[in-house]
Design an enzyme around this catalytic site. Structure first.
Site, short mmCIF file in Angstrom:
data_model
loop_
_atom_site.label_atom_id
_atom_site.label_comp_id
_atom_site.label_asym_id
_atom_site.label_seq_id
_atom_site.Cartn_x
_atom_site.Cartn_y
_atom_site.Cartn_z
N SER A 146 72.99 78.82 16.97
CA SER A 146 74.62 78.89 17.56
C SER A 146 74.93 77.69 17.78
O SER A 146 74.80 76.53 17.09
CB SER A 146 74.91 79.35 17.98
N ASP A 222 79.04 88.70 11.39
CA ASP A 222 78.71 87.42 12.85
C ASP A 222 80.05 87.71 13.48
O ASP A 222 81.53 87.02 12.47
CB ASP A 222 78.72 86.52 12.51
N HIS A 255 75.40 88.14 15.15
CA HIS A 255 75.28 86.56 16.17
C HIS A 255 74.21 86.66 17.08
O HIS A 255 73.56 85.59 18.04
CB HIS A 255 76.26 85.98 16.90
C1 LIG Z 1 72.81 86.06 21.34
C2 LIG Z 1 72.38 85.42 22.09
C3 LIG Z 1 73.63 84.40 22.84
C4 LIG Z 1 73.89 82.71 21.98
C5 LIG Z 1 74.44 82.59 21.74
C6 LIG Z 1 76.43 82.72 22.05
O1 LIG Z 1 76.85 82.94 21.14
O2 LIG Z 1 76.81 83.29 23.03
C7 LIG Z 1 77.90 83.66 23.72
C8 LIG Z 1 77.60 84.17 24.62
C9 LIG Z 1 79.13 84.97 25.05
C10 LIG Z 1 80.16 84.15 24.17
N1 LIG Z 1 81.65 84.94 24.79
O3 LIG Z 1 81.51 85.80 25.44
O4 LIG Z 1 82.41 85.30 23.84
C11 LIG Z 1 80.15 83.97 22.84
C12 LIG Z 1 78.68 83.71 22.53
#
Ligand SMILES: CCCCCC(=O)Oc1ccc([N+](=O)[O-])cc1
Length: 276
Positions: A146, A222, A255
């Site tokens: 990510s 995702d 994701h």
């Molecule tokens: C699977 C582990 C997290 C990895 C990175 C990530 O995608 O962290 C996020 C955290 C919070 C939100 N959100 O609250 O939308 C989105 C993304």
């Protein structure tokens, strides 16, 4: 540098350390997995893993299940944190800004510029520390998820002489053109689009001359795929420059680290092919 935990794992050792970072101007924690082969007589290559938003050095080491394969291959893994840390480090209440959201860049704008220099930390300071401390070679690979997939790609694309290969899970491929990237770049870099372009994997890949083997895995279930991740932008960039990118789309995966754990073995074997 101070060791704060150690756990034997698949014959090797998982360890966490804290150290003073001159680049970030704060104390930092990182994790390292040293496979059983690692010794002064037989130093091993290193895979750097860059995590995503909200993560620390712990998410990958606890959830990906990489240690068994790293032990078999004789590969060390280093997982840094995702931002500078500490009470005097600027932060933001949002999960996608400030602590946990360093975006692997060197901020130019106050209040961020006094600590947020994760690009220099990952490219220079951390490898120098690792290579001076542990029984490792100067052979390096880099991977991430990510926001960390964005970091791995941009760092490999800007420093192809420093890495043998690069891989990513669900990377932010074109931060100049997605909400996460535009928000972070505006805050950390201001409105200077030339600065932004230095941190955009798709733009960098389209213009790349020195090319590395690159593997990207993306889950098709995702939630961030269409608005934030845009793997088709990286695919187009690779076509423009003839970049050796293998982009794989996987039905049904999201994701999360459930996805990463499903394919991390293939990423480690991919890096091993090019490291040894
Ligand atoms: C699977 C582990 C997290 C990895 C990175 C990530 O995608 O962290 C996020 C955290 C919070 C939100 N959100 O609250 O939308 C989105 C993304």
């Amino acid at each position: 540098m101070e060791m704060i935990s150690q756990n034997k794992s698949f014959g090797g050792w998982h360890k966490q350390y804290t150290h003073r970072s001159d680049v970030l101007n704060c104390d930092m924690r990182f994790a390292v997995y040293l496979p059983p082969q690692a010794s002064a007589e037989t130093p091993v290559p290193v895979l750097y893993w860059l995590s995503g938003l909200t993560c620390t050095d712990e998410n990958f080491m606890q959830k990906a299940g990489a240690q068994r394969i790293a032990a078999e291959l004789g590969m060390a893994i280093v997982a840094p944190d995702t931002s500078p840390r500490g009470d005097d480090v600027a932060d933001d209440p949002a999960y996608d800004m400030g602590k946990g959201a360093g975006f692997y860049l060197n901020a130019t704008q106050p209040p961020w510029s006094s600590h947020y220099r994760m690009y220099d930390y990952v490219v220079e300071e951390l490898p120098a520390l690792i290579e001076a401390t542990f029984p490792v070679t100067q052979q390096r690979a880099i991977a991430g998820h990510s926001m960390g997939g964005h970091g791995a790609l941009l760092i490999a694309l800007r420093n192809p002489q420093r890495y043998s290969s690069v891989s990513a899970f669900s990377p932010i491929t074109n931060p100049m053109n997605c909400p996460w990237g535009q928000k972070a770049f505006t805050a950390y870099l201001g409105n200077d689009r030339l600065q932004w372009a230095q941190y955009d994997a798709s733009g960098l890949m389209a213009a790349a001359e020195h090319k590395l083997p690159a593997l990207v895995d993306q889950g098709m279930a995702d939630n961030f795929l269409q608005e934030q991740l845009k793997p088709e932008m990286l695919e187009q960039a690779a076509q423009l420059s003839g970049y050796p990118l293998q982009l794989r789309r996987h039905d049904g995966y999201d994701h999360s680290y459930y996805f990463i754990a499903s394919f991390i073995e293939e990423h480690l074997r991919f890096h091993a092919e090019h490291l040894f």
